[in-house]
Design a protein around this motif. Structure first.
Motif, PDB file in Angstrom:
ATOM      1  N   SER A   1       0.825  -1.219   0.000  1.00  0.00           N
ATOM      2  CA  SER A   1       0.000   0.000   0.000  1.00  0.00           C
ATOM      3  C   SER A   1       0.854   1.262   0.000  1.00  0.00           C
ATOM      4  O   SER A   1       0.417   2.313  -0.446  1.00  0.00           O
ATOM      5  CB  SER A   1      -0.939  -0.003   1.200  1.00  0.00           C
ATOM      6  OG  SER A   1      -0.191  -0.180   2.378  1.00  0.00           O
TER       7      SER A   1
ATOM      8  N   LYS B   1      -1.453   5.125  -6.670  1.00  0.00           N
ATOM      9  CA  LYS B   1      -2.710   5.452  -5.997  1.00  0.00           C
ATOM     10  C   LYS B   1      -3.909   4.792  -6.683  1.00  0.00           C
ATOM     11  O   LYS B   1      -4.027   4.824  -7.901  1.00  0.00           O
ATOM     12  CB  LYS B   1      -2.891   6.975  -5.981  1.00  0.00           C
ATOM     13  CG  LYS B   1      -3.735   7.447  -4.831  1.00  0.00           C
ATOM     14  CD  LYS B   1      -3.555   8.943  -4.588  1.00  0.00           C
ATOM     15  CE  LYS B   1      -4.542   9.439  -3.547  1.00  0.00           C
ATOM     16  NZ  LYS B   1      -4.517   8.633  -2.289  1.00  0.00           N
ATOM     17  N   GLY B   2      -4.747   4.163  -5.875  1.00  0.00           N
ATOM     18  CA  GLY B   2      -5.966   3.551  -6.397  1.00  0.00           C
ATOM     19  C   GLY B   2      -5.754   2.181  -7.035  1.00  0.00           C
ATOM     20  O   GLY B   2      -6.681   1.587  -7.561  1.00  0.00           O
TER      21      GLY B   2
ATOM     22  N   ASP C   1      -4.406  -0.526  -5.396  1.00  0.00           N
ATOM     23  CA  ASP C   1      -4.143  -1.518  -4.355  1.00  0.00           C
ATOM     24  C   ASP C   1      -4.591  -2.930  -4.740  1.00  0.00           C
ATOM     25  O   ASP C   1      -3.876  -3.901  -4.517  1.00  0.00           O
ATOM     26  CB  ASP C   1      -4.813  -1.115  -3.028  1.00  0.00           C
ATOM     27  CG  ASP C   1      -4.095   0.064  -2.385  1.00  0.00           C
ATOM     28  OD1 ASP C   1      -3.543   0.885  -3.145  1.00  0.00           O
ATOM     29  OD2 ASP C   1      -4.080   0.154  -1.153  1.00  0.00           O
TER      30      ASP C   1
END
Length: 189
Positions: free
Chosen positions: A125, A130-131, A133
């Protein structure tokens, strides 16, 4: 158009995946081979070997609970310590003169492995785009499964004729990875 973020994977995630393929391959290999080594060396029976593997699993689970404290204390070097401990466990098994020493090596390996895995999964993480995961975790999990799948082949590859040979090879490889990772973190500081 769709508002969905197109998920992607970056360099660090690929590095984590490659690392986990190697780590899982080695650990699965070491545990798979353990019973044969114990029986072959005359240290113990297959029964004792399977008891030892159960104890290693329990040790690993307990280590999972303690992981938070360890990670807080060691931070970025958690992985270095985990790798070095797995290397040490592996080498102890290789050089073990008797069953007690071999058990100690196996326990060290058994508790270091979940430490490495937990640390690595925690990193996903932090380094993942970003976004992304879900995708990143999936890629890493595929890496873990691939490592487990390749373990028997890798054992044959590094094994030579000696049953215990992989413990020496993996021990050295793990030490090299540990040193490289430690150095990388010190340089980054």
């Amino acid at each position: 158009g769709s508002d969905a973020v197109k998920q992607s994977v970056n360099g660090p995630i690929l590095l984590i995946t490659v690392f986990l393929i190697a780590a899982v391959t080695m650990y699965v290999g070491l545990t798979t081979r353990l019973s044969s080594v114990i029986a072959d060396s005359g240290f113990g029976t297959i029964q004792q070997a399977s008891t030892l593997l159960s104890v290693m699993t329990i040790g690993g689970m307990l280590m999972g609970f303690a992981f938070g404290f360890i990670n807080k204390a060691l931070q970025a070097q958690t992985l270095t310590v985990g790798l070095a401990a797995l290397a040490a466990g592996s080498l102890v098994i290789y050089f073990a003169p008797n069953f007690v020493v071999l058990c100690a090596g196996a326990m060290i390996a058994g508790i270091s492995y979940p430490t490495m895995i937990s640390y690595t999964f925690n990193q996903i993480s932090e380094v993942c785009p970003k976004g992304s995961d879900t995708l990143c975790t999936s890629v890493v999990l595929v890496g873990c499964n691939l490592g487990a799948f390749t373990a028997p082949y890798t054992l044959k590859l590094v094994g030579g004729s000696a049953l215990s040979q992989p413990y020496l090879v993996y021990g050295i490889v793990l030490l090299v990875i540990a040193a490289a990772y430690a150095a990388y973190h010190l340089i980054r500081k």
